[in-house]
Design a protein around this motif. Sequence first.
Motif, PDB file in Angstrom:
ATOM      1  N   UNK A 287     -35.219  25.941  32.523  1.00  0.00           N
ATOM      2  CA  UNK A 287     -35.453  25.269  31.243  1.00  0.00           C
ATOM      3  C   UNK A 287     -34.179  25.253  30.401  1.00  0.00           C
ATOM      4  N   UNK A 288     -34.204  24.414  29.369  1.00  0.00           N
ATOM      5  CA  UNK A 288     -33.011  24.169  28.577  1.00  0.00           C
ATOM      6  C   UNK A 288     -32.578  25.383  27.761  1.00  0.00           C
ATOM      7  N   UNK A 289     -33.539  26.176  27.315  1.00  0.00           N
ATOM      8  CA  UNK A 289     -33.189  27.355  26.521  1.00  0.00           C
ATOM      9  C   UNK A 289     -32.388  28.322  27.390  1.00  0.00           C
ATOM     10  N   UNK A 290     -32.848  28.524  28.623  1.00  0.00           N
ATOM     11  CA  UNK A 290     -32.107  29.389  29.548  1.00  0.00           C
ATOM     12  C   UNK A 290     -30.754  28.773  29.872  1.00  0.00           C
ATOM     13  N   UNK A 291     -30.706  27.439  30.011  1.00  0.00           N
ATOM     14  CA  UNK A 291     -29.443  26.756  30.311  1.00  0.00           C
ATOM     15  C   UNK A 291     -28.447  26.928  29.170  1.00  0.00           C
ATOM     16  N   UNK A 292     -28.942  26.909  27.939  1.00  0.00           N
ATOM     17  CA  UNK A 292     -28.058  27.116  26.795  1.00  0.00           C
ATOM     18  C   UNK A 292     -27.459  28.521  26.815  1.00  0.00           C
ATOM     19  N   UNK A 293     -28.282  29.509  27.180  1.00  0.00           N
ATOM     20  CA  UNK A 293     -27.773  30.879  27.275  1.00  0.00           C
ATOM     21  C   UNK A 293     -26.696  30.972  28.356  1.00  0.00           C
ATOM     22  N   UNK A 294     -26.933  30.343  29.493  1.00  0.00           N
ATOM     23  CA  UNK A 294     -25.943  30.346  30.570  1.00  0.00           C
ATOM     24  C   UNK A 294     -24.638  29.689  30.112  1.00  0.00           C
ATOM     25  N   UNK A 295     -24.777  28.599  29.369  1.00  0.00           N
ATOM     26  CA  UNK A 295     -23.596  27.904  28.866  1.00  0.00           C
ATOM     27  C   UNK A 295     -22.805  28.812  27.927  1.00  0.00           C
ATOM     28  N   UNK A 296     -23.513  29.501  27.030  1.00  0.00           N
ATOM     29  CA  UNK A 296     -22.848  30.413  26.097  1.00  0.00           C
ATOM     30  C   UNK A 296     -22.115  31.521  26.849  1.00  0.00           C
ATOM     31  N   UNK A 297     -22.774  32.083  27.867  1.00  0.00           N
ATOM     32  CA  UNK A 297     -22.157  33.147  28.660  1.00  0.00           C
ATOM     33  C   UNK A 297     -20.922  32.647  29.407  1.00  0.00           C
ATOM     34  N   UNK A 298     -20.978  31.398  29.868  1.00  0.00           N
ATOM     35  CA  UNK A 298     -19.822  30.844  30.587  1.00  0.00           C
ATOM     36  C   UNK A 298     -18.586  30.854  29.701  1.00  0.00           C
ATOM     37  N   UNK A 299     -18.718  30.352  28.479  1.00  0.00           N
ATOM     38  CA  UNK A 299     -17.563  30.295  27.592  1.00  0.00           C
ATOM     39  C   UNK A 299     -17.160  31.678  27.092  1.00  0.00           C
ATOM     40  N   UNK A 300     -18.160  32.518  26.803  1.00  0.00           N
ATOM     41  CA  UNK A 300     -17.855  33.846  26.250  1.00  0.00           C
ATOM     42  C   UNK A 300     -17.118  34.729  27.254  1.00  0.00           C
ATOM     43  N   UNK A 301     -17.418  34.559  28.532  1.00  0.00           N
ATOM     44  CA  UNK A 301     -16.835  35.434  29.561  1.00  0.00           C
ATOM     45  C   UNK A 301     -15.700  34.792  30.332  1.00  0.00           C
ATOM     46  N   UNK A 302     -15.432  33.529  30.090  1.00  0.00           N
ATOM     47  CA  UNK A 302     -14.383  32.826  30.844  1.00  0.00           C
ATOM     48  C   UNK A 302     -13.000  33.295  30.409  1.00  0.00           C
ATOM     49  N   UNK A 303     -12.137  33.678  31.334  1.00  0.00           N
ATOM     50  CA  UNK A 303     -10.768  34.053  30.965  1.00  0.00           C
ATOM     51  C   UNK A 303      -9.971  32.883  30.395  1.00  0.00           C
ATOM     52  N   UNK A 304     -10.388  31.664  30.732  1.00  0.00           N
ATOM     53  CA  UNK A 304      -9.672  30.480  30.230  1.00  0.00           C
ATOM     54  C   UNK A 304     -10.152  30.033  28.853  1.00  0.00           C
ATOM     55  N   UNK A 305     -11.456  30.145  28.625  1.00  0.00           N
ATOM     56  CA  UNK A 305     -12.027  29.512  27.439  1.00  0.00           C
ATOM     57  C   UNK A 305     -12.627  30.480  26.424  1.00  0.00           C
ATOM     58  N   UNK A 306     -12.578  31.778  26.651  1.00  0.00           N
ATOM     59  CA  UNK A 306     -13.266  32.722  25.753  1.00  0.00           C
ATOM     60  C   UNK A 306     -12.744  32.636  24.319  1.00  0.00           C
ATOM     61  N   UNK A 307     -11.443  32.366  24.161  1.00  0.00           N
ATOM     62  CA  UNK A 307     -10.889  32.270  22.798  1.00  0.00           C
ATOM     63  C   UNK A 307     -11.370  31.013  22.074  1.00  0.00           C
ATOM     64  N   UNK A 308     -11.981  30.089  22.809  1.00  0.00           N
ATOM     65  CA  UNK A 308     -12.524  28.863  22.202  1.00  0.00           C
ATOM     66  C   UNK A 308     -14.044  28.870  22.153  1.00  0.00           C
ATOM     67  N   UNK A 309     -14.665  29.972  22.546  1.00  0.00           N
ATOM     68  CA  UNK A 309     -16.117  29.998  22.741  1.00  0.00           C
ATOM     69  C   UNK A 309     -16.889  29.641  21.477  1.00  0.00           C
ATOM     70  N   UNK A 310     -16.333  29.952  20.310  1.00  0.00           N
ATOM     71  CA  UNK A 310     -17.073  29.697  19.068  1.00  0.00           C
ATOM     72  C   UNK A 310     -17.149  28.219  18.714  1.00  0.00           C
ATOM     73  N   UNK A 311     -16.370  27.380  19.408  1.00  0.00           N
ATOM     74  CA  UNK A 311     -16.469  25.928  19.151  1.00  0.00           C
ATOM     75  C   UNK A 311     -16.666  25.144  20.443  1.00  0.00           C
ATOM     76  N   UNK A 312     -17.382  25.744  21.363  1.00  0.00           N
ATOM     77  CA  UNK A 312     -17.739  25.089  22.610  1.00  0.00           C
ATOM     78  C   UNK A 312     -19.263  25.115  22.765  1.00  0.00           C
TER      79      UNK A 312
END
Length: 574
Positions: A287-312
């Motif tokens: 479901x979309x709610x779970x997908x949103x959580x996965x998306x948030x985790x991707x940016x928060x934990x990504x070595x490339x994008x974590x510094x941009x996570x608050x606007x992704x």
Amino acid sequence: MLLHLLVLLPLFLVDFLWNRIIVKPKLSSDCWKMENVIGLMNRIRRVFAVFGDYGDDLTFLPALWNALPTIVVVGGQSSGKSSVLESIVGHDFLPRGSGIMTRRPLVLQLHQIEPGQEDYAQFLHTGKRKFVDFSMVRSEIQEETNRVTGKTNQISPLPINLSIYSENVVNLTLVDLPGLTKVAVEGQQENIIQEIENLVRSYVEKPTCVILAITPANQDVATSDAIKLAREVDPTGERTFGVLTKLDLMDCGTNALEVLEGRSFRMKHPWIGIVNRSQADINRNVDMIAARRQEHEFFATSPDYSHLANRMGSNYLAKSLSKHLESVIKARIPAIVSLIDKSIDKLEAELKHLGSPVDIDAGAQLYTILELCRAFDRIFKEHLDGGFFLKNVHFILKELVRKSVRETEELKRFPTLYADIVAAADQALERFRDESKRTVLRLVDMESSYLTVDFFRKLPQEVEKGGELSASTADRYTEGHFRRICSNISSYIAMVSETLRNTIPKAVVYCQVREAKQSLLDHFYTQLGKMEGYQLAQLLNENPMLIERRQQCLKRLELYKSARNEINSILWAR
């Protein structure tokens, strides 16, 4: 002190009422509540859509539909456009599959509701029916698309209007358009590529349009159809939001930081990255709610994008778009109000020019016809009073009839009555001309009847200029005698000719001009008095184009007044 207050109170009340009610409040961007303006635009769009009005039927009037700020979603096929919309909404509701799945514009209005309430959707074309099963929303989109386009891969510019109510959305309006493509699929005509681009351009070229350009990160951004089109119509980037999808599908060791950090393909608004559900997630019905959580985790934990996570992510994208749309709407409200007021004035003036619909009562119809005849007759008389050359009077009078009937604006509504009045006037002018001919011939006959035999016999006996009698009878047939006869006859003819030159124009004016001025339509009026009701109704058969134009104007006037009422309801609620 109390007396002082009692004296000042009426003054305060007068000032309040004057500024609040009598004086039109000044419209500025500060007077609109943030939570109201998007809902206001949604209601105005809904009013227009209910009447099937999308601003394309009255070319003389600017379309309010085109003036309303809109966020348009643009992307190539397989760019992740549908997944972005479903992430923002939080539900699977869009058709999926190969080929062009979006074949009609989808006007998607999102409404945030109180927590704890069940999510639901409503289509404009299904009335008040609520869809709580979003798989049924997908089916309804497909069926409504097929209803207009048939079960083909062709497209249509006629929008589908869908409202979704959920606690997990922000107030927002988006328009989903067919995906840009470079290759026609099976069953499509080759011109489908250009048709899609033309449809997309018709939206994104409007200065009130905010462009949401969707581009997959695992492809070269430089070749993005959405970005290319956005830069053509919005070279400064003022109206464009760039969205990078499929960041999780990029080749190992690569990233999209050059774009997301604004070092390449710079735009005024920062790029936003999105991670959609994978096909495996879709297959597993994540479901979309779970997908949103996965998306948030991707940016928060990504070595490339974590510094941009608050606007992704899709949540940030939805909030950014909502905030931007609100600011655009607030800035546009004064111009929209001005456009509405000017359009109402134009429509009311146009309707006044077109006139009211014809009454069905026979007496009222007869009165209308007589008023129209009098209007023509008044213009005709004004032309006669202006003077004209008396040569070729009949021709000039006929030309004045046509000139006058053309200038009788009211008659243009009724082509049958228009033609009948011209015919009746022409018939009257023919009668007046015939009478004029008869009168002129009588005048000539009157003068010519004086040249009798007795006149010639008396000529030799007339006293000559010297006072003596004429020559003897023997001299009657001499050359001098005949010369005297010729001289006398010539003098008389000259005198008669001069008389006729003065008299005939008077006869012409009396028999044609004067009669035309006094009784041009008298015979027609007599015929009108003998007509049955159905015959009067036939005379007042309106030009079908004018009937259609009046109906269009009335519909559009109702729409603009409804829109003004909607705006006033927000204005007075502040």
